[in-house]
Motif scaffolding. Structure first.
Motif, PDB file in Angstrom:
ATOM      1  N   ALA A   1       0.845  -1.203   0.000  1.00 47.81           N
ATOM      2  CA  ALA A   1       0.000   0.000   0.000  1.00 47.81           C
ATOM      3  C   ALA A   1       0.877   1.248   0.000  1.00 47.81           C
ATOM      4  O   ALA A   1       0.606   2.215  -0.736  1.00 47.81           O
ATOM      5  CB  ALA A   1      -0.914   0.000   1.220  1.00 47.81           C
ATOM      6  N   ALA A   2       1.942   1.225   0.806  1.00 48.85           N
ATOM      7  CA  ALA A   2       2.841   2.380   0.872  1.00 48.85           C
ATOM      8  C   ALA A   2       3.536   2.600  -0.466  1.00 48.85           C
ATOM      9  O   ALA A   2       3.618   3.728  -0.975  1.00 48.85           O
ATOM     10  CB  ALA A   2       3.869   2.175   1.987  1.00 48.85           C
ATOM     11  N   VAL A   3       4.029   1.504  -1.076  1.00 50.77           N
ATOM     12  CA  VAL A   3       4.768   1.622  -2.334  1.00 50.77           C
ATOM     13  C   VAL A   3       3.847   2.151  -3.445  1.00 50.77           C
ATOM     14  O   VAL A   3       4.213   3.065  -4.195  1.00 50.77           O
ATOM     15  CB  VAL A   3       5.372   0.254  -2.727  1.00 50.77           C
ATOM     16  N   PHE A   4       2.630   1.614  -3.499  1.00 48.06           N
ATOM     17  CA  PHE A   4       1.737   2.059  -4.571  1.00 48.06           C
ATOM     18  C   PHE A   4       1.155   3.447  -4.289  1.00 48.06           C
ATOM     19  O   PHE A   4       0.823   4.167  -5.228  1.00 48.06           O
ATOM     20  CB  PHE A   4       0.629   1.021  -4.800  1.00 48.06           C
ATOM     21  N   THR A   5       1.043   3.826  -3.036  1.00 47.16           N
ATOM     22  CA  THR A   5       0.638   5.214  -2.749  1.00 47.16           C
ATOM     23  C   THR A   5       1.715   6.160  -3.272  1.00 47.16           C
ATOM     24  O   THR A   5       1.407   7.170  -3.931  1.00 47.16           O
ATOM     25  CB  THR A   5       0.451   5.452  -1.227  1.00 47.16           C
ATOM     26  N   ALA A   6       2.970   5.818  -2.989  1.00 46.54           N
ATOM     27  CA  ALA A   6       4.072   6.642  -3.497  1.00 46.54           C
ATOM     28  C   ALA A   6       4.042   6.644  -5.025  1.00 46.54           C
ATOM     29  O   ALA A   6       4.249   7.689  -5.661  1.00 46.54           O
ATOM     30  CB  ALA A   6       5.405   6.102  -2.977  1.00 46.54           C
ATOM     31  N   GLY A   7       3.766   5.486  -5.625  1.00 45.89           N
ATOM     32  CA  GLY A   7       3.705   5.384  -7.084  1.00 45.89           C
ATOM     33  C   GLY A   7       2.628   6.276  -7.663  1.00 45.89           C
ATOM     34  O   GLY A   7       2.813   6.918  -8.705  1.00 45.89           O
ATOM     35  N   CYS A   8       1.511   6.354  -6.968  1.00 47.86           N
ATOM     36  CA  CYS A   8       0.406   7.199  -7.430  1.00 47.86           C
ATOM     37  C   CYS A   8       0.834   8.668  -7.456  1.00 47.86           C
ATOM     38  O   CYS A   8       0.650   9.367  -8.450  1.00 47.86           O
ATOM     39  CB  CYS A   8      -0.799   6.993  -6.511  1.00 47.86           C
ATOM     40  N   PHE A   9       1.441   9.116  -6.355  1.00 49.84           N
ATOM     41  CA  PHE A   9       1.862  10.523  -6.286  1.00 49.84           C
ATOM     42  C   PHE A   9       2.964  10.812  -7.309  1.00 49.84           C
ATOM     43  O   PHE A   9       2.967  11.860  -7.948  1.00 49.84           O
ATOM     44  CB  PHE A   9       2.338  10.867  -4.870  1.00 49.84           C
ATOM     45  N   LEU A  10       3.892   9.854  -7.476  1.00 51.67           N
ATOM     46  CA  LEU A  10       4.969  10.047  -8.456  1.00 51.67           C
ATOM     47  C   LEU A  10       4.377  10.126  -9.862  1.00 51.67           C
ATOM     48  O   LEU A  10       4.777  10.985 -10.665  1.00 51.67           O
ATOM     49  CB  LEU A  10       5.971   8.884  -8.354  1.00 51.67           C
ATOM     50  N   GLY A  11       3.442   9.252 -10.169  1.00 46.93           N
ATOM     51  CA  GLY A  11       2.799   9.260 -11.487  1.00 46.93           C
ATOM     52  C   GLY A  11       2.140  10.596 -11.763  1.00 46.93           C
ATOM     53  O   GLY A  11       2.273  11.163 -12.854  1.00 46.93           O
ATOM     54  N   LEU A  12       1.447  11.116 -10.769  1.00 43.69           N
ATOM     55  CA  LEU A  12       0.793  12.420 -10.945  1.00 43.69           C
ATOM     56  C   LEU A  12       1.827  13.516 -11.181  1.00 43.69           C
ATOM     57  O   LEU A  12       1.624  14.422 -11.982  1.00 43.69           O
ATOM     58  CB  LEU A  12      -0.046  12.762  -9.712  1.00 43.69           C
ATOM     59  N   THR A  13       2.967  13.413 -10.465  1.00 42.55           N
ATOM     60  CA  THR A  13       4.004  14.443 -10.592  1.00 42.55           C
ATOM     61  C   THR A  13       4.554  14.489 -12.007  1.00 42.55           C
ATOM     62  O   THR A  13       4.747  15.562 -12.576  1.00 42.55           O
ATOM     63  CB  THR A  13       5.154  14.162  -9.602  1.00 42.55           C
ATOM     64  N   VAL A  14       4.834  13.310 -12.576  1.00 43.96           N
ATOM     65  CA  VAL A  14       5.452  13.296 -13.911  1.00 43.96           C
ATOM     66  C   VAL A  14       4.388  13.201 -15.011  1.00 43.96           C
ATOM     67  O   VAL A  14       4.704  12.897 -16.161  1.00 43.96           O
ATOM     68  CB  VAL A  14       6.494  12.156 -14.033  1.00 43.96           C
ATOM     69  N   LYS A  15       3.139  13.456 -14.639  1.00 48.12           N
ATOM     70  CA  LYS A  15       2.011  13.533 -15.585  1.00 48.12           C
ATOM     71  C   LYS A  15       1.704  12.216 -16.276  1.00 48.12           C
ATOM     72  O   LYS A  15       1.210  12.198 -17.404  1.00 48.12           O
ATOM     73  CB  LYS A  15       2.258  14.626 -16.658  1.00 48.12           C
ATOM     74  N   LEU A  16       2.030  11.096 -15.630  1.00 48.11           N
ATOM     75  CA  LEU A  16       1.615   9.792 -16.149  1.00 48.11           C
ATOM     76  C   LEU A  16       0.303   9.435 -15.428  1.00 48.11           C
ATOM     77  O   LEU A  16       0.289   8.713 -14.432  1.00 48.11           O
ATOM     78  CB  LEU A  16       2.690   8.730 -15.877  1.00 48.11           C
ATOM     79  N   VAL A  17      -0.784   9.980 -15.939  1.00 46.40           N
ATOM     80  CA  VAL A  17      -2.031   9.941 -15.183  1.00 46.40           C
ATOM     81  C   VAL A  17      -2.599   8.520 -15.077  1.00 46.40           C
ATOM     82  O   VAL A  17      -3.013   8.097 -13.996  1.00 46.40           O
ATOM     83  CB  VAL A  17      -3.061  10.907 -15.820  1.00 46.40           C
ATOM     84  N   VAL A  18      -2.579   7.773 -16.192  1.00 42.05           N
ATOM     85  CA  VAL A  18      -3.181   6.432 -16.151  1.00 42.05           C
ATOM     86  C   VAL A  18      -2.411   5.510 -15.193  1.00 42.05           C
ATOM     87  O   VAL A  18      -3.024   4.875 -14.312  1.00 42.05           O
ATOM     88  CB  VAL A  18      -3.281   5.831 -17.574  1.00 42.05           C
ATOM     89  N   PRO A  19      -1.063   5.427 -15.307  1.00 40.22           N
ATOM     90  CA  PRO A  19      -0.342   4.610 -14.313  1.00 40.22           C
ATOM     91  C   PRO A  19      -0.578   5.096 -12.872  1.00 40.22           C
ATOM     92  O   PRO A  19      -0.659   4.293 -11.936  1.00 40.22           O
ATOM     93  CB  PRO A  19       1.127   4.771 -14.698  1.00 40.22           C
ATOM     94  N   ALA A  20      -0.716   6.419 -12.729  1.00 37.42           N
ATOM     95  CA  ALA A  20      -0.958   6.952 -11.371  1.00 37.42           C
ATOM     96  C   ALA A  20      -2.296   6.453 -10.830  1.00 37.42           C
ATOM     97  O   ALA A  20      -2.397   6.041  -9.667  1.00 37.42           O
ATOM     98  CB  ALA A  20      -0.935   8.477 -11.396  1.00 37.42           C
ATOM     99  N   ILE A  21      -3.320   6.452 -11.697  1.00 36.72           N
ATOM    100  CA  ILE A  21      -4.645   5.998 -11.251  1.00 36.72           C
ATOM    101  C   ILE A  21      -4.595   4.502 -10.916  1.00 36.72           C
ATOM    102  O   ILE A  21      -5.127   4.059  -9.887  1.00 36.72           O
ATOM    103  CB  ILE A  21      -5.705   6.286 -12.340  1.00 36.72           C
ATOM    104  N   ILE A  22      -3.924   3.727 -11.775  1.00 32.91           N
ATOM    105  CA  ILE A  22      -3.825   2.278 -11.516  1.00 32.91           C
ATOM    106  C   ILE A  22      -3.097   2.049 -10.188  1.00 32.91           C
ATOM    107  O   ILE A  22      -3.520   1.242  -9.350  1.00 32.91           O
ATOM    108  CB  ILE A  22      -3.090   1.578 -12.682  1.00 32.91           C
ATOM    109  N   SER A  23      -2.007   2.781 -10.002  1.00 34.17           N
ATOM    110  CA  SER A  23      -1.236   2.642  -8.763  1.00 34.17           C
ATOM    111  C   SER A  23      -2.094   3.010  -7.551  1.00 34.17           C
ATOM    112  O   SER A  23      -2.077   2.321  -6.522  1.00 34.17           O
ATOM    113  CB  SER A  23      -0.007   3.553  -8.844  1.00 34.17           C
ATOM    114  N   GLY A  24      -2.860   4.073  -7.695  1.00 40.37           N
ATOM    115  CA  GLY A  24      -3.732   4.502  -6.603  1.00 40.37           C
ATOM    116  C   GLY A  24      -4.782   3.452  -6.277  1.00 40.37           C
ATOM    117  O   GLY A  24      -5.065   3.178  -5.098  1.00 40.37           O
TER     118      GLY A  24
END
Lengths: 122, 854
Positions: B605-628
């Motif tokens: 959960a921690a790793v994918f939460t971080a992944g979600c925020f990182l995805g949003l930062t670098v504008k990779l919205v779809v991977p960010a949503i999946i990660s979230g």
């Protein structure tokens, strides 16, 4: 003896809560007076804002003294849930109220020497 | 035995040990089995505070070293005038990252981590009450922090300074994603800090050794309680600020754009409402270290314990009244500045009380000049100097002269390095014997202290003068003829001396730090508090009754009796991890909480939460949503096991005291955590409403701006009615559930929950539609931006509660929810009522206030 944690903590920090309310009120009032230009309104020859801040400071000081006397006189024992807890929390309540009274007085004094909106940069 | 009877008996037990010896065969082995950390790959899923605490402190120290290396690069650049070692752009990234990492990735996490490690030991609890939350907070912070730091290798680090003032950091002047790394990264890490704070508040108040009433609480626990409370009330402001700036950058909602009704000063208010208490958030736990170490090195109790508690409480409150002293040069009215100048001076009184209490304690005892004592003395010297320059910059006219000069750099390093880093090193040397098979070296420790203390003063004392002669902070170089070169060269030499001290400390760690073993050098300093009891993965073998502030000094044979299992809960009667929950004031045993163990979903959960925020930062919205989405699934998986219900009616903890293993309502630790979370939400909403009113003062007479219509009051009345009725349905479900007691899962509850969801969502939809129909859009003016933000925040609650409602229904379907086994439902209910209250307040302000002033 039944514990009333929230009541006890609020009583113990009552002095500080009064200080915070005073700071919030005087800062907010001063900011609004300068923004909406009602700092020039006068009552009894004094700026209404200055007067209000002064009265608020006196009220806050009165409230601090009330808390202080409440704690010192031992009347607080009921509020604190009993003698054992009062022995610890009573002096803390009194000291915090005393300290807060000094802080309230200190932050109320500038109104006597600094004009309400002087130096406002807009 | 009833609760009241157990209290009476608990008082008598101070005279008679609750359990007899020898203990039954196999009891200790069972305790060891239950608390043993997993092995192999599963080791990463460990949740014991003694492991997570050490990982957490280690990670924070790693970030200290990394940020220190950035400082060395900066000092090398400034050592000589007109140096071209590094360019302006990289220098901007370096000072931004140095400040940001030191404040957000080192200082706050380090003190929080020390709390995770120390508090259960000091309170003789087997662990903090939500061990998986601690693990989540650590992994989220560690993964997020490493990604954030790595941005510097790609030239993507933020460069707007650690306080990121707009308009410099908004879309116009900071295009690209550098600033987004700061906004999303720091917002995310702050959420992790809040998770830790909730854990600490509930831990300090509810999991103490029986008898460890508030007047016997170790001062360190007081500091951590106030520290965590300050996080609850301070951090939401910066989370809101980062969210607003990110909305401005991503969607051009103009909160800080003056020509569209915004104000850059709003950022400064929000940031410093967090930023100034932040200084004390860092300092108070460090002061707690000092208040624990001094009595030990002087071998006498802390003088004026009650006054120190007064000082801590006063500092915690006063620190929230100082934020404007960072804004003395912004053109606010002088009277406003005077209020904050007065408060800035007032806060020095409680700090002074603590310093005098420490001096008096040292004078009352006989000081042993060991390494922790040296660092404490170094702290007192340095911090007092920083405090004195703090009083200087609290004077408005003086502050105007030195604002944004190296004088300020010197001041805050004396306060922060002096007030936090020296105590932290003292704490390392003092407490490492509780975590390691060997203590650190006294000989090396003295060298470490000498190098750091002399290095620090060599580096930072000259900066007072550099500032007074006019050198501004954040310049990447300077001309030779200004006369700043010698002072800068001395500062650089001092910085490298500090680095050599830190390097020597790392050598000491490598040579002597041997954690995670059952060996211990014991109570090497002859300390008086419970963390020095013999312990294993389960902490203490039995949980003692405490009758003084220094039980190891005042209660004879305590270590032997505890280790022999003569006190409470010497085994694992439920067959799982558990600890005693006590009442918040008097620490009377109330129930035995069953705690969850190691878990992969927590880490994932921690790793994918971080992944979600990182995805949003670098504008990779779809991977960010999946990660979230994966993170949400992992959280649900992790939570599924955490409400086990009453697995046994009552268990015997010793001395004839029988305690329940499951409680609901206000006595439950889970209820307390939810109330603290609601306080966080309430603070965030309050700062948002402050923003609304602040923006109104920026646009007097134009609120809403010309051409903007208010929705009809019918829309708001309908929305309010829908919110209120959704809460009414939840209230009805609660009342009916209570009547059913243990009659098993109930379809009516599921129907009511499913009926409440559309009512709640309908309230939001109606409100949104009302504004949308008037033509109001968030990107045109700050009015629209703040109105849509209020609705967006409400939308986050609606989405969260929808998920919670489905989760609650799922537990009912799984047969894990009834009239007694209902903690999950209670959490959903509390959060629901809060959502409704917030929604109603939001509707009242947005719909009535403009009509009131119009």
């Amino acid at each position: 003896m039944r514990e009333r944690f929230v009541t006890q903590i609020l009583l113990m920090t009552a002095g500080l809560i009064i200080w915070a309310a005073h700071l919030g009120f005087v800062y907010g009032l001063n900011a609004l007076a300068c923004t909406f230009d009602f700092a020039r309104l006068e009552l009894f020859g004094m700026a209404l804002t200055t007067l209000t801040i002064g009265v608020a400071t006196l009220i806050a000081l009165g409230a601090e003294l009330l808390v202080l006397s409440f704690a010192v006189a031992g009347l607080g024992a009921m509020g604190f849930g009993g003698q054992e807890q009062y022995r610890f929390m009573g002096p803390i309540t009194a000291t915090l109220a005393g300290l807060s009274a000094v802080a309230v007085l200190w932050q109320g004094l500038p109104v006597l020497v600094v004009p309400v909106c002087a130096g406002a940069g807009g | 035995m009833t609760q009241t009877e157990s209290r009476t008996k608990g008082n008598r037990l101070e005279e008679h040990l609750p359990n007899s010896t020898p203990r039954p065969e196999g009891e200790l082995k069972e305790l060891e089995r239950v608390w043993r950390p997993p092995s192999g790959w599963n080791y990463i899923t460990v949740v014991n505070n003694t492991y997570i605490g050490v990982f957490y402190v280690g990670a924070a120290f790693l970030f200290f070293i990394l940020a220190g290396i950035l400082a060395l690069v900066m000092r090398t650049q400034l050592a000589v005038p007109e140096n071209d070692l590094i360019g302006q752009d990289l220098y901007n990234q370096l000072f931004t990252m140095h400040g940001t990492i030191m404040m957000f990735l080192f200082a706050v996490p380090a003190v929080e981590a020390m709390g995770v490690y120390l508090l259960p030991n000091m309170q003789a609890a087997r662990d903090l009450p939500f061990p998986r939350l601690s693990a989540y907070a650590f992994w989220a912070y560690f993964v997020g922090g490493l990604v954030f730091f790595s941005s510097i290798f790609f030239g993507l680090s933020p460069k707007g300074g650690w306080f990121m003032y707009p308009p410099l950091t908004s879309y116009e002047f900071s295009p690209g994603i550098n600033a987004d790394f700061w906004l999303l990264g720091i917002g995310f890490i702050e959420i992790s800090a809040i998770a830790g704070a909730i854990e600490i508040i509930v831990g300090v108040l509810r999991t103490r050794a029986p008898g460890q009433s508030l007047d016997k609480l170790p001062i360190y626990a007081w500091t951590m309680l106030i520290f965590a409370g300050m996080i609850v009330f301070a951090f939401p402001a910066v989370i809101l600020a980062t969210a607003l700036l990110e909305l401005e950058r991503a969607f051009h909602w103009p909160f800080f754009v003056a020509e569209k009704g915004g104000s850059p000063l709003l950022w400064q208010h929000l940031f410093w409402f967090f930023g100034h208490p932040e200084v004390y958030i860092i300092f108070l736990p460090a002061a707690g270290f000092v208040s624990m170490i001094i009595p030990t090195v002087a071998q006498t109790p802390l003088v004026a314990y009650r006054l120190v508690v007064v000082a801590l409480l006063a500092t915690g409150f006063f620190s929230f009244g100082l934020w404007v002293h960072h804004m003395f040069t912004t053109g606010l009215p002088q009277l406003s500045l005077s209020f904050f100048s007065a408060a800035s001076m007032a806060v020095s009184i409680p700090s002074g009380i603590q310093v005098f209490a420490w001096i008096a304690t040292l004078a009352a005892g006989r000081i042993q000049l060991n390494t922790p004592a040296l660092f404490v003395l170094g702290f007192m010297f340095t911090f007092v100097l920083g405090g004195l320059t703090g009083v200087m910059v609290a004077m408005v006219p003086f502050d105007w002269q030195v604002h944004d000069t190296y004088f300020v750099v010197a001041h805050f390093h004396y306060v922060l390095f002096g007030g936090m880093v020296f105590p932290l090193f003292a704490a390392f040397y003092y407490w490492i014997p509780t975590a390691s098979a060997r203590p650190l070296s006294e000989r090396l420790g003295r060298w470490v202290f000498g190098l750091i203390f002399i290095g620090f003063n060599t580096a930072f004392f000259p900066m007072h003068i550099t500032g007074l002669v006019g050198m501004p902070r954040r310049v990447y170089t300077y001309p030779a003829e200004l006369g700043w070169d010698t002072l800068n060269m001395i500062s650089t030499a001092g910085a490298f001396m500090i680095a050599s001290g830190v390097l020597l400390f790392v050598v000491d760690l490598i040579r002597n730090f041997r954690p995670f073993t059952n060996k211990s050098p014991g109570n090497v300093w002859n300390a008086g508090t419970l963390e020095w009891l013999p312990s294993g993965n389960y902490q203490t073998r039995s949980i003692p009754i405490v009758t003084s502030r220094e039980p190891l000094w005042d209660q004879p044979n305590l270590p032997e009796d505890v280790e022999a299992g003569r006190y409470f809960l010497p085994g694992a009667p439920t067959g799982g991890r558990e600890t005693i929950v006590t009442s918040p004031v008097d620490a009377r045993p109330q129930y035995v909480v069953q705690m969850p163990g190691p878990s992969w979903p927590t880490v994932l959960a921690a790793v994918f939460t971080a992944g979600c925020f990182l995805g949003l930062t670098v504008k990779l919205v779809v991977p960010a949503i999946i990660s979230g989405l994966i993170a949400i699934v992992m959280v649900i998986w992790w939570l599924w096991e955490t409400d086990p219900g009453p697995t046994a009616e009552e268990i015997d903890i010793g001395g004839g005291i029988r305690l329940p293993t499951y409680v609901t309502g206000p006595m439950s630790h889970s209820w307390w955590a939810m109330v603290v979370l609601i306080l966080v939400g309430g603070t965030l909403f309050t700062t948002l409403i402050f923003s609304y009113f602040f923006l109104w003062t920026v646009n007097p007479g134009a609120w809403p701006p010309d051409g903007v219509e208010l929705p009809s009051l019918g829309w708001s009345a309908l929305a309010a009615g829908l919110y209120a009725s959704s809460s009414g349905v939840i209230w009805l479900a609660s009342a009916l559930l209570k009547r059913r007691e243990r009659k098993g899962p109930w379809w009516g509850l599921r129907l009511l929950l499913m009926a409440a969801v559309p009512l709640m969502a309908g309230g939001l939809a109606v409100d949104f539609n009302g504004h949308w129909q008037t033509g109001l859009r968030p990107e045109e003016h700050s009015y629209g931006a703040v109105v849509y933000t209020v609705m967006s925040v409400q939308g986050v609650y609606v989405a969260t509660l929808t998920l919670m409602a489905f989760y609650t229904v799922a537990r009912s379907l799984a047969g894990m929810l009834d009239g007694v086994h209902r903690v999950t439902f209670d959490n959903t209910m509390l959060f629901w009522h809060y959502m409704t209250a917030q929604g109603l307040v939001g509707l009242a302000i947005i719909h009535f206030f403009p009509r009131l002033i119009g």
